[in-house]
Design an enzyme around this catalytic site. Structure first.
Site, PDB file in Angstrom:
ATOM      1  N   ASP A   1       1.022  -1.128   0.054  1.00 48.62           N
ATOM      2  CA  ASP A   1      -0.017  -0.111   0.010  1.00 48.62           C
ATOM      3  C   ASP A   1       0.873   1.256  -0.127  1.00 48.62           C
ATOM      4  O   ASP A   1       2.127   1.157   0.154  1.00 48.62           O
ATOM      5  CB  ASP A   1      -1.006  -0.130   1.263  1.00 48.62           C
ATOM      6  CG  ASP A   1      -2.171   0.933   0.901  1.00 48.62           C
ATOM      7  OD1 ASP A   1      -3.208   0.591   1.527  1.00 48.62           O
ATOM      8  OD2 ASP A   1      -2.087   1.919   0.317  1.00 48.62           O
TER       9      ASP A   1
HETATM   10  C1  GLC Z   1      -4.199   4.319  -0.318  1.00 47.64           C
HETATM   11  C2  GLC Z   1      -5.076   3.109  -0.003  1.00 47.64           C
HETATM   12  C3  GLC Z   1      -5.230   2.309  -0.975  1.00 47.64           C
HETATM   13  C4  GLC Z   1      -4.990   2.906  -2.260  1.00 47.64           C
HETATM   14  C5  GLC Z   1      -3.595   3.328  -2.403  1.00 47.64           C
HETATM   15  C6  GLC Z   1      -3.324   4.015  -3.731  1.00 47.64           C
HETATM   16  O1  GLC Z   1      -3.376   4.994   0.876  1.00 47.64           O
HETATM   17  O2  GLC Z   1      -4.892   2.790   1.207  1.00 47.64           O
HETATM   18  O3  GLC Z   1      -6.691   1.749  -0.873  1.00 47.64           O
HETATM   19  O4  GLC Z   1      -5.378   1.968  -3.433  1.00 47.64           O
HETATM   20  O5  GLC Z   1      -3.155   4.122  -1.190  1.00 47.64           O
HETATM   21  O6  GLC Z   1      -4.108   5.346  -3.933  1.00 47.64           O
END
Ligand code: GLC
Length: 755
Positions: free
Chosen positions: A290
């Site tokens: 993430d």
């Molecule tokens: C965010 C979220 C994730 C998302 C990623 C890209 O912090 O936790 O669900 O897909 O970053 O934006």
């Protein structure tokens, strides 16, 4: 390298399409579409430098910065970036041309984005889509999102979010399919099918990303990013189960989550990311972290520095690092030190290349989808159907709904004409000027058939300036009925947007209370990102329609229901608690040694100086009793559905048998309606305690007035398996009960034995 069966289907499809002639030695094998995917992967890998390999494991976010600096063009040309997120559409093809035509090996870059519930055409938030209990519709919505996103070069979405969510304080419950394992399993598979489509042969296919892996929905106290404490058995039974299903469905990627579970951050958890995901399930797509979750293991106090974080994340099984850049910075040194094995680098890079080949990016890297797919009429129609099917009728006293043509209706409330907030959380590309609000729908679609007085009462959900309420109350005098639309602005749910209190924010509750006192029939519509504690407003309203942020076409959909064009069919995908103090709350709970009897004396009825044990020592709250405001699976319709003759075909089964269960469903109402028929099972005794009830099937059934039908379910006994004390997943012999009915309060009226 054995490819996971589902991915193999994609690859076989490509092989069939392209099998035939031998390789033309004039071009490198990996560039020859007639070659099998695995051969192309191996050939390309053999040609790559270490820097180029590490570059494939590096994902950066551009946030439109490309057009300003050209920074990403240079990085892509140098082979330092394998994937970009948040690229502005204008730059997508030009950046891809740099990757394909200027980098040394011409490896396409994987352009990605959070396409969570639609791209331009916004569907209900996933919690609302879950409320439809309509997997075909959810798959269609994902397919539409993929088609629209591909028009701007996006071929990888960070969806479906399949975190089981049982605490409405957590803002990300909005992105989930709710509390139930069975429902989330079906919805997750449907979205994967929709996004990935006919991957390899279709330039609108988009790699799915199963997230957040794993257990993030159990963030303690519902506070986002907080720690979780999920024991192995519950981890497997509840939180891992949907992820295992979508692996079988062929999900191409997974995303590791932010939370530390029992002290181990998900992005550093080898047991989950490698032993289970790859070892047990045979996954061979790739795992992305993430946003900066690799580097954040330093904040967790789990890694000493960026180099340690890179080593820990990679060796745990995170193939590609989103945004924090520790891999590109440290991987060569880690390999030189022997802290990371070259074989592991090759396996990771191969998994990234495999997905790029399976998406057809090497053969058709540029945008071919025309721009006119954006907001296409058939897309808007599907979004309208999804919004209609997602709406849940929670109360309808004296058949207040549907409203009648010719009425004068006071339309009020801060969400009645909120084009931005109606779309809900995680919307980067939906444009509010395309949103059709309830006010728009009443004016444009019903203007000639009802008279609408519009007085918002409040300007936005958190508004505490109550002078507008006076105007709304005054306007009510001239109306036959009131439609009050309240709830949450979009920003109040989603990532990092947890709430400690779930009552209506601002002065909305005062608005409802004062409207109720006018004595006019009051229909309260709630648009929110979570189940709110609306017991007071339910009491004060004659009818309540709940809509988890319904998206672009929410207005016409809700108007159709309010005016009776459509019968509501949505069901609660999550338990509605009476008060936030009851959370986490869910129907498939354990019975405990002292289950509530339902006869408990509650706080207002306790005698003075009551004796210590006088209240009965069972499991309940003095000030809230035991049950919820509304149970899981609950929803009313404009029909009147009755169940009879619920039965199983036998009363004893072997472990390899299939249970044939059925019920007769009758619509005794005055109009056609759709029922969501649900089948629940209970295992009465196990080697570990078992839930009092578990959903094991559901079906939408539409019946005309007076019509009856037998609804049949086939449930393999193997679906009754669970992890015993030996942590092995088996069906245990014993007594079971089964029920078929309208929601999770359904009585389990049948009994059977598994031998
Ligand atoms: C965010 C979220 C994730 C998302 C990623 C890209 O912090 O936790 O669900 O897909 O970053 O934006």
């Amino acid at each position: 390298m054995t490819m996971h069966p589902a991915l193999a289907v994609c690859a076989a499809g490509m092989l069939l399409v392209s099998c035939g002639s031998g390789h033309d030695s004039g071009t490198p094998l990996y560039k020859d579409p007639s070659q099998p995917v695995e051969k192309r992967v191996d050939d390309l890998l053999s040609r790559m430098t270490l820097d180029e390999k590490i570059g494939q494991l590096n994902q950066r976010s551009s946030w439109g910065g490309e057009s300003a600096t050209g920074y990403f063009s240079k990085e892509i040309e140098a082979g330092n970036i394998g994937s970009l997120l948040n690229v502005d559409p204008v730059s997508a093809d030009s950046l891809q041309r740099v990757a394909v035509e200027k980098s040394r090996l011409g490896i396409p870059v994987l352009l990605s984005r959070d396409v969570i519930h639609g791209y331009r055409t916004i569907f209900p938030i996933p919690l609302g889509q879950a409320a439809t209990f309509d997997t075909a519709l959810v798959a269609q919505g994902a397919r539409i999102a993929a088609v629209e996103a591909s028009a701007d070069g996006i071929r990888w979405t960070f969806s479906p979010m399949i975190d089981i969510s049982r605490d409405a304080r957590w803002g990300r419950i909005a992105e989930s399919f709710g509390e139930d394992v069975w429902l989330t399993r079906q919805m997750g598979r449907a979205m994967v099918r929709g996004y990935q489509g006919d991957a390899g042969n279709d330039s609108t296919s988009m790699a799915a990303c199963a997230k957040h892996f794993v257990g993030y929905g159990a963030s303690e106290s519902g506070r986002d990013y907080n720690s979780t404490f999920i024991p192995e058995r519950q981890l497997r039974e509840v939180y891992l189960a949907p992820f295992e299903d979508v692996c079988r469905e062929g999900a191409m990627t997974y995303m590791s989550s932010f939370n530390d579970n029992d002290g181990i951050p998900a992005s550093g958890n080898r047991h989950v990311l490698t032993d289970i995901l790859r070892g047990e399930w045979g996954f061979d797509g790739f795992v992305v972290s993430d946003w900066a979750s690799v580097a954040e293991m330093i904040n967790h106090g789990y890694c000493a520095d960026r180099k340690d974080a890179a080593r820990t994340g990679f060796n745990a099984g995170v193939d590609m690092e989103m945004e924090s850049g520790t891999y590109i910075e440290n991987m060569k040194a880690l390999i030189d030190e022997g802290a990371v094995k070259m074989d592991d680098i090759d396996r990771s890079v191969a998994s990234v290349l495999r997905i790029k080949f399976l998406l057809g990016l090497f053969d058709n890297p540029y945008i071919t989808t025309p721009q006119d797919v954006l907001y296409a009429p058939e897309h808007l129609a599907a979004a309208r159907q999804a919004a209609a099917e997602s709406a849940i009728l929670l109360k309808n006293a004296d058949e207040t709904l549907p409203l009648k043509e010719g009425m004068t209706i006071l339309l009020t409330g801060p969400m009645a004409d909120a084009p931005h907030d109606q779309m809900g959380t995680w919307v980067f590309d939906g444009q509010k000027d395309h949103t059709v609000t309830l006010l728009d729908a009443f004016k444009d679609q019903w203007g000639g058939r009802v008279k609408v007085i519009y007085e918002p009462g409040l300007a936005y959900s958190r508004d505490t300036e109550t002078s507008g309420i006076d105007c709304a109350v005054a306007a009510a005098r001239g109306a036959d009925a009131i439609v009050a639309v309240v709830g949450e602005e979009a920003i109040l749910s989603g990532e990092a947007h947890s709430m400690a209190d779930l009552n209506l924010v601002g002065a909305q509750s005062e608005l409802i209370g004062r409207l109720a006192k006018t004595g006019k029939p009051l229909v309260t519509v709630v648009m929110a990102g979570r189940p709110l504690t609306i017991g007071k407003e339910v009491e004060e309203s004659d009818a309540v329609l709940y809509s988890f942020h319904p998206g672009t076409m929410g207005g016409p959909a809700l108007a159709d229901i309010l005016m009776g064009e459509i019968s509501p069919s949505g069901r609660t995908p999550v338990t509605f608690a009476k008060t936030v103090g009851q959370l986490p709350m869910y129907y498939s709970h354990k019975n405990t040694g002292r289950p509530a009897a339902g006869t408990e004396v509650l706080i207002d009825d306790i005698e003075l100086e009551a004796g210590q044990t006088s209240l009965g020592c069972t499991s309940f709250w003095l000030d809230a009793g035991f049950g919820p405001l509304f149970p899981f699976g609950y929803g009313l319709t404009y029909g009147d559905f009755r169940y009879s003759n619920v039965k199983t075909d036998k009363n004893a089964y072997g472990k390899d048998d299939t249970i044939h269960a059925s019920a007769v469903l009758t619509n005794s109402g005055k109009r056609e309606a759709t029922e969501v028929v649900q089948l629940y099972v209970r295992d009465l005794v196990g080697s570990v305690t078992r839930p009092v009830k578990e959903l094991k099937e559901f079906r939408r059934v539409t019946l005309a007035p007076g019509e009856s039908v037998t609804v049949d379910f086939d449930l393999p006994v193997s679906e009754l398996a669970f992890y015993g004390q030996d942590m092995q997943r088996n069906v245990e012999a014993g007594e079971f009960t089964l029920g078929i009915g309208p929601d999770s309060d359904t009585e389990l009226s049948c009994s059977f034995t598994v031998k």
